[in-house]
Design a protein around this motif. Structure first.
Motif, PDB file in Angstrom:
ATOM      1  N   LYS A 244       1.020  -1.229  -0.691  1.00 19.97           N
ATOM      2  CA  LYS A 244       0.009  -0.276  -0.199  1.00 19.97           C
ATOM      3  C   LYS A 244       0.605   1.313  -0.024  1.00 19.97           C
ATOM      4  O   LYS A 244       0.765   2.074  -0.284  1.00 19.97           O
ATOM      5  CB  LYS A 244      -0.702  -0.208   0.880  1.00 19.97           C
ATOM      6  CG  LYS A 244      -1.651   1.574   1.422  1.00 19.97           C
ATOM      7  CD  LYS A 244      -2.684   0.959   2.911  1.00 19.97           C
ATOM      8  CE  LYS A 244      -3.957   2.615   2.581  1.00 19.97           C
ATOM      9  NZ  LYS A 244      -4.301   2.494   4.139  1.00 19.97           N
ATOM     10  N   THR A 270      -8.096  -4.504  -8.176  1.00 22.51           N
ATOM     11  CA  THR A 270      -8.585  -3.624  -7.969  1.00 22.51           C
ATOM     12  C   THR A 270      -9.469  -4.138  -6.711  1.00 22.51           C
ATOM     13  O   THR A 270     -10.602  -4.862  -6.962  1.00 22.51           O
ATOM     14  CB  THR A 270      -9.086  -2.273  -8.354  1.00 22.51           C
ATOM     15  OG1 THR A 270      -9.804  -2.480  -9.843  1.00 22.51           O
ATOM     16  CG2 THR A 270      -7.929  -1.943 -10.112  1.00 22.51           C
ATOM     17  N   GLY A 271      -9.809  -3.307  -6.184  1.00 21.08           N
ATOM     18  CA  GLY A 271     -11.255  -3.414  -4.996  1.00 21.08           C
ATOM     19  C   GLY A 271     -11.949  -2.201  -5.305  1.00 21.08           C
ATOM     20  O   GLY A 271     -11.967  -1.559  -6.036  1.00 21.08           O
ATOM     21  N   GLN A 272     -13.070  -2.593  -4.731  1.00 16.06           N
ATOM     22  CA  GLN A 272     -14.552  -1.558  -5.076  1.00 16.06           C
ATOM     23  C   GLN A 272     -14.136  -0.829  -4.131  1.00 16.06           C
ATOM     24  O   GLN A 272     -13.994  -0.786  -2.948  1.00 16.06           O
ATOM     25  CB  GLN A 272     -15.673  -2.431  -5.320  1.00 16.06           C
ATOM     26  CG  GLN A 272     -15.977  -3.388  -6.515  1.00 16.06           C
ATOM     27  CD  GLN A 272     -16.121  -2.487  -7.519  1.00 16.06           C
ATOM     28  OE1 GLN A 272     -16.276  -1.269  -7.983  1.00 16.06           O
ATOM     29  NE2 GLN A 272     -15.613  -2.969  -9.096  1.00 16.06           N
ATOM     30  N   HIS A 273     -14.931   0.529  -4.129  1.00 14.59           N
ATOM     31  CA  HIS A 273     -15.019   1.355  -2.937  1.00 14.59           C
ATOM     32  C   HIS A 273     -13.911   1.623  -2.216  1.00 14.59           C
ATOM     33  O   HIS A 273     -12.755   2.194  -2.937  1.00 14.59           O
ATOM     34  CB  HIS A 273     -16.247   0.568  -2.108  1.00 14.59           C
ATOM     35  CG  HIS A 273     -17.157   0.315  -2.439  1.00 14.59           C
ATOM     36  ND1 HIS A 273     -18.329   1.381  -2.680  1.00 14.59           N
ATOM     37  CD2 HIS A 273     -17.440  -1.217  -2.247  1.00 14.59           C
ATOM     38  CE1 HIS A 273     -18.942   0.053  -2.826  1.00 14.59           C
ATOM     39  NE2 HIS A 273     -18.660  -0.608  -3.183  1.00 14.59           N
ATOM     40  N   ASN A 274     -13.360   0.794  -1.134  1.00 16.38           N
ATOM     41  CA  ASN A 274     -12.254   1.868  -0.347  1.00 16.38           C
ATOM     42  C   ASN A 274     -11.185   0.549  -1.038  1.00 16.38           C
ATOM     43  O   ASN A 274      -9.706   0.327  -0.274  1.00 16.38           O
ATOM     44  CB  ASN A 274     -12.316   1.685   1.047  1.00 16.38           C
ATOM     45  CG  ASN A 274     -13.260   2.923   1.379  1.00 16.38           C
ATOM     46  OD1 ASN A 274     -12.741   3.824   0.546  1.00 16.38           O
ATOM     47  ND2 ASN A 274     -13.785   2.802   2.729  1.00 16.38           N
ATOM     48  N   GLY A 275     -10.811  -0.579  -2.093  1.00 17.19           N
ATOM     49  CA  GLY A 275     -10.859  -1.555  -1.759  1.00 17.19           C
ATOM     50  C   GLY A 275     -10.968  -2.696  -1.095  1.00 17.19           C
ATOM     51  O   GLY A 275     -11.413  -2.813  -0.573  1.00 17.19           O
ATOM     52  N   SER A 294      -7.935   0.106  -4.207  1.00 16.28           N
ATOM     53  CA  SER A 294      -9.175   0.084  -4.981  1.00 16.28           C
ATOM     54  C   SER A 294      -9.102   0.970  -6.966  1.00 16.28           C
ATOM     55  O   SER A 294      -7.828   1.635  -6.536  1.00 16.28           O
ATOM     56  CB  SER A 294      -9.989   1.371  -4.373  1.00 16.28           C
ATOM     57  OG  SER A 294      -9.074   2.945  -3.874  1.00 16.28           O
ATOM     58  N   SER A 296     -10.675   3.715  -7.525  1.00 15.60           N
ATOM     59  CA  SER A 296     -10.314   5.219  -7.618  1.00 15.60           C
ATOM     60  C   SER A 296      -8.659   5.565  -7.152  1.00 15.60           C
ATOM     61  O   SER A 296      -7.705   7.311  -7.634  1.00 15.60           O
ATOM     62  CB  SER A 296     -11.303   5.886  -6.478  1.00 15.60           C
ATOM     63  OG  SER A 296     -11.285   5.661  -4.933  1.00 15.60           O
ATOM     64  N   LYS A 297      -8.062   4.823  -6.164  1.00 14.35           N
ATOM     65  CA  LYS A 297      -7.073   5.381  -5.000  1.00 14.35           C
ATOM     66  C   LYS A 297      -5.727   5.525  -6.450  1.00 14.35           C
ATOM     67  O   LYS A 297      -4.880   5.840  -6.846  1.00 14.35           O
ATOM     68  CB  LYS A 297      -6.699   4.505  -4.600  1.00 14.35           C
ATOM     69  CG  LYS A 297      -6.945   4.619  -2.978  1.00 14.35           C
ATOM     70  CD  LYS A 297      -6.255   5.932  -2.359  1.00 14.35           C
ATOM     71  CE  LYS A 297      -7.280   6.841  -1.033  1.00 14.35           C
ATOM     72  NZ  LYS A 297      -6.243   8.028  -0.502  1.00 14.35           N
ATOM     73  N   ASN A 364     -16.270  -7.788  -5.225  1.00 19.30           N
ATOM     74  CA  ASN A 364     -16.054  -7.130  -4.836  1.00 19.30           C
ATOM     75  C   ASN A 364     -14.635  -6.840  -5.162  1.00 19.30           C
ATOM     76  O   ASN A 364     -14.053  -6.082  -4.727  1.00 19.30           O
ATOM     77  CB  ASN A 364     -16.081  -8.262  -3.458  1.00 19.30           C
ATOM     78  CG  ASN A 364     -15.345  -9.195  -3.048  1.00 19.30           C
ATOM     79  OD1 ASN A 364     -15.676  -9.394  -3.664  1.00 19.30           O
ATOM     80  ND2 ASN A 364     -14.935  -9.267  -2.127  1.00 19.30           N
ATOM     81  N   ILE A 365     -13.800  -7.680  -5.610  1.00 16.27           N
ATOM     82  CA  ILE A 365     -13.181  -7.128  -6.633  1.00 16.27           C
ATOM     83  C   ILE A 365     -13.124  -7.448  -8.042  1.00 16.27           C
ATOM     84  O   ILE A 365     -13.994  -8.252  -8.764  1.00 16.27           O
ATOM     85  CB  ILE A 365     -11.761  -8.035  -6.377  1.00 16.27           C
ATOM     86  CG1 ILE A 365     -11.548  -9.569  -6.662  1.00 16.27           C
ATOM     87  CG2 ILE A 365     -11.035  -7.840  -5.111  1.00 16.27           C
ATOM     88  CD1 ILE A 365     -10.468 -10.659  -5.811  1.00 16.27           C
TER      89      ILE A 365
END
Length: 392
Positions: A244, A270-275, A294, A296-297, A364-365
């Motif tokens: 991270k 990648t993950g959804q939302h906060n990863g 995530s 977005s990150k 979820n991923i």
């Protein structure tokens, strides 16, 4: 008796289809209406405190040890648990107990070798002949795994719109198939970098066998040590391993390695939302040091690294299918794997492949391909995506 009541309460809400649970004391209970789609044997009473604190680690180890058995599809059971928002399998409360996810170069090398240096003979048993260990790309529903992996490599390289004679760097080059195709089909001078001794040795052999010494080279070193600039950079299934705290630096390094206006194709989970972050069972047994950010990150890190985002493509269903085929292949050679390791290893690896497939199935991923250009981007790419789908 109280703990048994807690078990029943949790399991009655854990799945979105009917499941029969056989308890350690001989009692059985069916949760949900209709014919059960799976049967779970809890052969040993587990500490609910440990389940609540580290659900996936406690349950994963219990399955590995035979304290839990699943009759039916593990993938279906795990996917059902992920879909059920009240499930204890969906609880991420363990996140606050985990350490920071930075990686020194020594730690990164140790983590990579713990997974990829299990042995080429192991991976050859259940991967396709290209030894590609990442999401395939199924252009047609009846594509073989080998064809789908070749599709993926061509899809990656076509997105870059490569010009013959130019240079490409593949960060985390695996067993080298992208390097060979980049050279043989697209006429690129390709360099790969890996921290896996087994992958490095295999790639060196293949370069010589294919007569590509003048076009392809591979280095056994950390990506942070790479010098020079390239016309193209690819990195497939790599950023999940950097940690991270190292992700911003990873994308800045990609920028550093690109010539002005040059392009990169970054492919990873990648993950959804906060990863999806880190999972303690996966971290302990499968991918030490792994971290799933995530979408977005990642986009934030790319923009901060002065990389222009030219294209983004999700391939979630493709990875689900890839994992399902891998797990089928693995179970076809399970006796050979048991001879190499033991039954506990077999149960661990089967659980890993099916649980990963379930994660993609539940959504979820995801796995994403990011096409990036080092800013300023200019006008090097066509106005539409049609060029990505032309035949070789």
């Amino acid at each position: 008796m109280l703990e048994k009541t807690v078990y029943k309460k949790l399991l009655s809400h854990a799945f979105d289809f009917p499941v029969t649970v056989n308890y350690w004391d001989g009692q059985s209970e069916t949760y949900g209406d209709g014919t059960p789609k799976a049967e779970i044997d809890i052969n040993k009473k587990l500490s609910m405190k440990e389940v609540a604190k580290h659900a996936t680690l406690t349950l994963g180890e219990a399955y590995m040890d035979g304290d839990i058995d699943i009759k039916g599809s593990i993938q279906q059971v795990v996917a059902a648990a992920y879909r059920q928002s009240s499930s204890f399998m969906h609880d991420k409360s363990f996140m606050k107990f985990l350490p920071k996810q930075g990686h020194s170069e020594a730690e990164n090398k140790k983590d990579i070798q713990s997974h990829y240096d299990i042995g080429n003979d192991f991976y050859k048993l259940w991967l396709d002949p290209t030894l590609t260990y990442s999401c395939a790309y199924f252009e047609n529903k009846d594509d073989t795994l080998e064809q789908a992996q070749l599709n993926k490599i061509h899809h990656i390289l076509k997105k870059l719109k490569p010009e013959r004679g130019k240079t490409l760097l593949d960060i985390g080059s695996g067993w080298g198939t992208l390097l060979y195709i980049a050279a043989e089909t697209y006429g690129l001078h390709a360099t790969g970098v890996t921290l896996s001794q087994e992958q490095y040795d295999y790639t060196k052999e293949q370069i010589k066998k294919r007569g590509l010494e003048n076009l392809v080279e591979v280095k056994l070193e950390d990506y942070r040590e790479i010098k020079g600039q390239f016309d193209y950079v690819t990195s497939v299934g790599m950023f999940e391993h950097v940690g991270k705290d190292n992700l911003p630096g990873y994308f800045k390094k990609v920028n550093e390695l690109l010539k002005p206006g040059a392009r990169a194709l970054i492919h990873g989970i990648t993950g959804q939302h906060n990863g999806a972050g880190v999972d303690p069972w996966i971290t302990k047994y499968i991918f030490p040091g792994g971290y799933i950010p995530s979408v977005s990150k990642n986009l934030d890190y790319m923009i901060e690294a002065d990389l222009q985002i030219d294209d983004l493509e999700p391939l979630r269903r493709h990875y689900q299918k890839t994992l399902e085929i891998w797990d089928h292949n693995f179970n076809q050679v399970r006796d050979q794997v048991r001879d190499m390791f033991d039954e506990r290893f077999c149960r661990m690896w089967d659980l890993y492949l099916q649980a990963a497939a379930a994660s993609f199935e539940a959504g979820n991923i995801d796995v994403m391909q990011f096409l990036l250009t080092k800013a300023p981007s200019g006008d090097g790419l066509p106005m539409t995506r049609d060029y990505m789908y032309t035949k070789n």
